[in-house]
Design an enzyme around this catalytic site. Structure first.
Site, short mmCIF file in Angstrom:
data_model
loop_
_atom_site.label_atom_id
_atom_site.label_comp_id
_atom_site.label_asym_id
_atom_site.label_seq_id
_atom_site.Cartn_x
_atom_site.Cartn_y
_atom_site.Cartn_z
N GLU A 1 -5.08 1.08 2.96
CA GLU A 1 -4.76 -0.02 4.06
C GLU A 1 -4.76 0.58 5.31
OE1 GLU A 1 -2.48 -2.51 6.66
OE2 GLU A 1 -1.98 -0.61 6.13
N GLU A 2 -4.13 1.96 5.71
CA GLU A 2 -4.09 2.28 6.99
C GLU A 2 -5.45 2.56 7.68
OE1 GLU A 2 -1.31 2.20 8.59
OE2 GLU A 2 0.37 2.43 7.36
N HIS B 1 5.04 3.25 12.66
CA HIS B 1 4.20 4.22 12.89
C HIS B 1 4.72 5.59 13.54
CE1 HIS B 1 -0.09 2.28 11.74
NE2 HIS B 1 1.07 2.00 11.09
N ASP C 1 3.90 -6.14 3.62
CA ASP C 1 3.80 -5.06 4.34
C ASP C 1 5.27 -5.14 5.30
OD1 ASP C 1 2.95 -2.84 5.87
OD2 ASP C 1 0.83 -3.43 5.61
N ASP D 1 6.55 2.06 6.12
CA ASP D 1 5.14 1.23 6.11
C ASP D 1 4.41 2.02 5.34
OD1 ASP D 1 2.95 0.06 6.84
OD2 ASP D 1 2.71 0.89 8.41
N HIS E 1 0.83 -1.28 -0.03
CA HIS E 1 0.19 0.14 0.08
C HIS E 1 0.86 1.19 0.22
CE1 HIS E 1 0.37 0.87 4.36
NE2 HIS E 1 0.47 -0.25 4.77
#
Length: 341
Positions: free
Chosen positions: A212-213, A313, A233, A178, A61
């Site tokens: 996706e997030e 993140h 991922d 990510d 993603h």
């Protein structure tokens, strides 16, 4: 590594990913690929294989964490609403960009309202939340009217400065590894397949997803012939984890439950047969495009692999060796036989 750097430097918070999808399209253009966008704005690339009755899908993603303007405050600053699952302390002090609905870009910095230790006694203890966190805009504004005069309004997207850097020791550190590191790997894999004129054993789809997030990036546009679905991922690093920054991480289970056991063993076998460094791991607070597809009701064999990403993140980091082992496993996987369900 340079392609990853290019990708992370393109702002793409979930919900505002047109620019980066266009970049991927342009980079893969001229290769004679079947490409189309779905209604959600994701990119689907298809390479026909020898067996067209059973298909594979691989996904990564391009959407990233970000924020949206929740309120234009009376003091000329902006209150934010999160896009994706991060913690406010992870972006405190970060530079950002505000994109208005007309496309104009302004810069700013994400700060606590109670930042100055010379004024606020509780500067260190005040809660890092959407009430206290605000954006200081790099324009001469003193109130909400002057902010609105710039064209900034509720609903405008805010993206975080990635601060991407490639070190001489082989690390890349940046926000949004990510999952843009995985997108770069799939792009390189597609280029290699086409440039070498390789025929894959099965028709293979590559979905560059863009939601996706927020939980539903890869849960649609899966052809009925698809049997195997592999999400690419990040591998999550921390206490109790086996994943590191130097190997490919193969996920056995995340918050959605176990991934397909047969496919997991197949990936481990491919890694061992080809001398790749790998770790099998469980990610306790995690979901992927593959788990989203399972929840959507697709009858598929699903798996998840990725490079080990430290400080997920937040301000992330991985090493070129993890990228290498991951993309090499992908190379062997797309040329391998399918597993038995």
């Amino acid at each position: 590594m340079e392609l990853i750097k290019q990708l992370v430097e393109i702002p793409s918070p979930s919900g505002n990913t047109q620019e980066i999808i266009r970049f991927v399209e342009d980079e893969l253009g001229g290769l004679g690929l079947e490409m189309k966008r779905n209604h959600k704005g994701a990119l689907l690339v298809t390479i026909q294989g020898e067996d067209q009755s059973r298909h594979r899908m691989l996904t990564a993603h391009v959407d990233a964490l970000g924020a949206m303007v929740k309120e234009v405050k009376g003091n000329g600053r902006l209150r934010l609403s999160m896009i994706g699952g991060f913690r406010w302390n992870a972006v405190e002090g970060e530079n950002c960009k505000i994109e208005t609905s007309s496309g104009k870009i302004y810069t700013g910095t994400i700060l606590m309202h109670q930042t100055s230790v010379h004024v606020y006694k509780d500067a260190g203890e005040a809660k890092r939340d959407e009430v206290n966190i605000e954006v200081r805009i790099d324009e001469k504004v003193r109130n909400d009217e002057e902010v609105r005069a710039l064209g900034i309004e509720v609903g405008d997207f805010v993206s975080f400065d990635p601060r991407a850097e490639i070190t001489d020791s082989g690390f890349i550190k940046s926000r949004h590894l990510d999952d843009k590191a995985s997108v770069a790997m799939l792009m390189k894999l597609i280029r290699h397949i086409r440039s070498e004129g390789i025929t894959l054993p099965y028709t293979t789809h590559f979905l560059i997803s863009n939601n996706e997030e927020i939980g539903y990036g890869g849960n649609s546009n899966i052809p009925a012939e698809t049997v195997e679905y592999l999400a690419v991922d990040m591998g999550a690093i921390g206490d109790g984890q086996s994943t590191d920054e130097y190997t490919v991480s193969i996920c056995a289970k995340d918050s959605s439950g176990p991934y397909h056991y047969g496919l997991r063993k197949h990936l481990v076998r491919l890694a061992e047969e080809n001398g790749l460094d790998y770790k099998v791991d469980i990610y306790p607070y995690y979901g992927s495009d593959a788990s989203a597809a399972i929840r959507a009701g697709f009858d598929i064999v699903h798996g998840l692999i990725g490079a080990g990403i430290d400080s997920s993140h937040a301000y992330e980091r991985t090493h070129e060796s993890s990228i290498l082992h991951t993309e090499t496993l992908l190379w062997h996987y797309v040329r391998s036989s399918m597993v038995d369900a």
